[in-house]
Design an enzyme around this catalytic site. Structure first.
Site, PDB file in Angstrom:
ATOM      1  N   HIS A  14       0.960  -1.127   0.034  1.00 51.54           N
ATOM      2  CA  HIS A  14      -0.030   0.093   0.056  1.00 51.54           C
ATOM      3  C   HIS A  14       0.749   1.232   0.033  1.00 51.54           C
ATOM      4  O   HIS A  14       1.281   1.922   1.163  1.00 51.54           O
ATOM      5  CB  HIS A  14      -0.797  -0.137   1.234  1.00 51.54           C
ATOM      6  CG  HIS A  14      -1.762   0.998   1.141  1.00 51.54           C
ATOM      7  ND1 HIS A  14      -3.146   1.076   1.756  1.00 51.54           N
ATOM      8  CD2 HIS A  14      -1.920   2.094   0.935  1.00 51.54           C
ATOM      9  CE1 HIS A  14      -3.664   2.229   1.840  1.00 51.54           C
ATOM     10  NE2 HIS A  14      -3.078   3.122   1.197  1.00 51.54           N
ATOM     11  N   HIS A  16       1.430   4.819  -2.207  1.00 53.76           N
ATOM     12  CA  HIS A  16       0.760   5.767  -3.468  1.00 53.76           C
ATOM     13  C   HIS A  16       2.219   6.389  -3.883  1.00 53.76           C
ATOM     14  O   HIS A  16       2.751   7.222  -3.259  1.00 53.76           O
ATOM     15  CB  HIS A  16      -0.096   6.777  -2.849  1.00 53.76           C
ATOM     16  CG  HIS A  16      -1.358   6.367  -2.555  1.00 53.76           C
ATOM     17  ND1 HIS A  16      -2.548   6.164  -3.044  1.00 53.76           N
ATOM     18  CD2 HIS A  16      -1.719   5.738  -1.186  1.00 53.76           C
ATOM     19  CE1 HIS A  16      -3.383   5.628  -2.352  1.00 53.76           C
ATOM     20  NE2 HIS A  16      -2.881   5.593  -1.173  1.00 53.76           N
ATOM     21  N   HIS A 194      -9.373   1.182  -1.268  1.00 51.66           N
ATOM     22  CA  HIS A 194      -9.399   1.794   0.129  1.00 51.66           C
ATOM     23  C   HIS A 194     -10.895   1.756   0.892  1.00 51.66           C
ATOM     24  O   HIS A 194     -11.700   2.234   0.056  1.00 51.66           O
ATOM     25  CB  HIS A 194      -9.094   3.228   0.175  1.00 51.66           C
ATOM     26  CG  HIS A 194      -7.748   3.423  -0.244  1.00 51.66           C
ATOM     27  ND1 HIS A 194      -6.943   3.115  -1.187  1.00 51.66           N
ATOM     28  CD2 HIS A 194      -6.808   4.102   0.423  1.00 51.66           C
ATOM     29  CE1 HIS A 194      -5.568   3.436  -1.141  1.00 51.66           C
ATOM     30  NE2 HIS A 194      -5.533   4.389  -0.148  1.00 51.66           N
ATOM     31  N   GLU A 197     -11.158   3.473   6.140  1.00 48.19           N
ATOM     32  CA  GLU A 197     -10.122   4.114   6.635  1.00 48.19           C
ATOM     33  C   GLU A 197     -10.923   5.329   7.430  1.00 48.19           C
ATOM     34  O   GLU A 197     -10.433   5.437   8.746  1.00 48.19           O
ATOM     35  CB  GLU A 197      -9.436   4.831   5.515  1.00 48.19           C
ATOM     36  CG  GLU A 197      -8.288   6.050   5.906  1.00 48.19           C
ATOM     37  CD  GLU A 197      -7.430   6.659   4.685  1.00 48.19           C
ATOM     38  OE1 GLU A 197      -8.166   6.522   3.773  1.00 48.19           O
ATOM     39  OE2 GLU A 197      -6.383   7.084   4.990  1.00 48.19           O
ATOM     40  N   ASP A 275       1.808   3.947   2.814  1.00 47.25           N
ATOM     41  CA  ASP A 275       0.742   4.737   2.305  1.00 47.25           C
ATOM     42  C   ASP A 275       1.536   5.950   1.428  1.00 47.25           C
ATOM     43  O   ASP A 275       1.543   5.787   0.270  1.00 47.25           O
ATOM     44  CB  ASP A 275      -0.063   5.378   3.523  1.00 47.25           C
ATOM     45  CG  ASP A 275      -1.669   5.676   2.902  1.00 47.25           C
ATOM     46  OD1 ASP A 275      -1.700   5.241   1.854  1.00 47.25           O
ATOM     47  OD2 ASP A 275      -2.411   6.409   3.574  1.00 47.25           O
ATOM     48  N   ASP A 276       1.818   7.053   2.052  1.00 46.68           N
ATOM     49  CA  ASP A 276       2.279   8.608   1.649  1.00 46.68           C
ATOM     50  C   ASP A 276       3.505   8.921   2.361  1.00 46.68           C
ATOM     51  O   ASP A 276       3.292   9.830   3.300  1.00 46.68           O
ATOM     52  CB  ASP A 276       1.330   9.396   1.348  1.00 46.68           C
ATOM     53  CG  ASP A 276      -0.038   9.233   0.772  1.00 46.68           C
ATOM     54  OD1 ASP A 276       0.088   9.026  -0.558  1.00 46.68           O
ATOM     55  OD2 ASP A 276      -0.915   8.669   1.268  1.00 46.68           O
TER      56      ASP A 276
HETATM   57  N1  ADE Z   1      -4.589   8.838  -1.767  1.00 42.96           N
HETATM   58  C1  ADE Z   1      -3.336   8.752  -1.182  1.00 42.96           C
HETATM   59  N2  ADE Z   1      -3.455   8.424  -0.128  1.00 42.96           N
HETATM   60  C2  ADE Z   1      -4.463   8.167   0.557  1.00 42.96           C
HETATM   61  C3  ADE Z   1      -5.216   7.696   1.476  1.00 42.96           C
HETATM   62  N3  ADE Z   1      -4.453   7.393   2.552  1.00 42.96           N
HETATM   63  N4  ADE Z   1      -6.803   7.569   1.481  1.00 42.96           N
HETATM   64  C4  ADE Z   1      -7.404   7.702   0.263  1.00 42.96           C
HETATM   65  N5  ADE Z   1      -6.830   8.057  -0.740  1.00 42.96           N
HETATM   66  C5  ADE Z   1      -5.445   8.463  -0.702  1.00 42.96           C
HETATM   67 ZN    ZN Z   2      -3.695   4.976   0.599  1.00 48.50          ZN
END
Ligand code: ADE
Ligand code: ZN
Length: 335
Positions: A14, A16, A194, A197, A275-276
């Site tokens: 996971h 991005h 997703h 969350e 994630d990011d």
């Molecule tokens: N796009 C990038 N990170 C995300 C996240 N945590 N939840 C939803 N969309 C995303």
């Molecule tokens: Zn994500």
């Protein structure tokens, strides 16, 4: 414990790729592409990374992606992430990209995918990191736009293993994308989404039942439904949990409140992911360390996150076997 985590072989499911754009690279790209940034330095930009929720993050994240213009930009972005993977002992990664973020501002689909793919091939040859690409639909846009994006992806079926669903969960439930996910599955793509969350447990149920996903991204709100929790244990449906992301976006107040270890001990197939990472303060090793600092765990429990990720990955069976062997060998040496 930190040394054990650092050396532990890992698998990321996971991530991005646009979320791995570090402020320093963002500044380099902006300069290269003659883009003015409303910040004086990478440090000033990093200071702006304070979020109240998912939407406040997404607003800044989409702004950052505007600096990505050429195929080389997408290559450089992906290559920088792979170098982090290499230091973090990531053996395999399955990365998301958001084509609509780029095609909506006039960047060709081919420019995006070719830059990412070329870097991943170099990652395989030069760093021995295997990988897959998953294309995400933005859920705040229409299903028609997602269908159009799916059509553009058909020329790149050899590079894209699956489709996913990301962006604002509130107000955009899985059902909105039922048709495009059916078409994607008919075309042979695997699916993930997703769900749970910020949104309710019902989104997890619907992602599984309506979108036919192989994994649920995040899924931490599953604890709100005892029936769903039982069915996740029974089905071994994987959850790609992102601990530092969940703290930064205030899904949990702090890491000691995070439910990932409780889910692991309940027998849910949870995995740890970043994630990011450029926005949330850490890559794979940082995420493992943050969880371990807040919850006492054994070496076996920590390694179980990787074993779960190997099982949940889209790798072929012989490579899964090899990756499991590496984890077991590492455990054998460490205990
Ligand atoms: N796009 C990038 N990170 C995300 C996240 N945590 N939840 C939803 N969309 C995303
Ligand atoms: Zn994500």
């Amino acid at each position: 414990m930190n040394a054990f985590i650092q050396g532990l072989p890992k698998v990321e499911l996971h991530l991005h790729i646009e979320g791995s754009l570090e402020p320093e690279l963002l500044f380099t790209l902006a300069q290269r592409n003659n883009i003015n940034l409303p910040y004086s330095s990478p440090e000033a930009l990093r200071k702006a990374y304070e979020f109240d929720d998912l939407q406040s993050f997404l607003d800044i994240y989409y702004q950052g992606a505007n600096a990505l213009i050429t195929e080389q930009d997408f290559y450089d972005l992906t290559w920088a992430y792979l170098q982090r993977c290499h230091s973090d002992k990531v053996m395999h990664t399955e990365i998301f990209f958001d084509p609509q973020t780029h095609t909506e501002r006039g960047i060709a689909f081919d420019t995006v995918i070719n830059g990412i793919y070329r870097a991943l091939q170099d990652g395989q040859h030069k760093l021995a990191i295997s990988s897959h690409i998953i294309m995400c639909f933005l859920r705040h846009l229409s299903e028609e736009s997602a269908i159009d994006t799916l059509k553009r992806a058909l020329d790149h079926k050899d590079k894209i293993i699956g489709v996913g669903l990301d962006s604002s969960e509130q107000g955009h439930p899985p059902k909105k994308f039922q048709n495009v996910f059916t078409q994607a599955r008919d075309e042979g793509f695997l699916t993930v989404a997703h769900a749970g969350e910020e949104g309710p447990a019902q989104n997890i149920v619907d992602a599984i039942d309506i979108l036919g996903v192989s994994r649920v991204d995040h899924g931490v709100r599953c604890v709100d439904s005892p029936e769903l929790l039982d069915s996740l244990v029974e089905s071994q449906m994987p959850l790609t949990v992102c601990p530092l992301s969940n703290i930064k976006l205030r899904v949990f107040d702090d890491m000691s409140q995070h439910n990932i270890v409780e889910l692991l001990r309940r027998g849910v197939a949870v995995t740890i992911n970043s994630d990011d990472p450029a926005y949330f303060g850490g890559y794979m090793t940082d995420n493992f360390q943050a969880v371990s600092a807040a919850h006492a765990m054994t070496y076996n429990e920590l390694a179980q996150f990787t074993l779960n990720a190997i099982d949940a990955s889209f790798i072929d069976p012989s490579l899964k076997h090899e990756y499991r062997r590496r984890v077991e060998e590492y455990l054998g040496k460490s205990i």
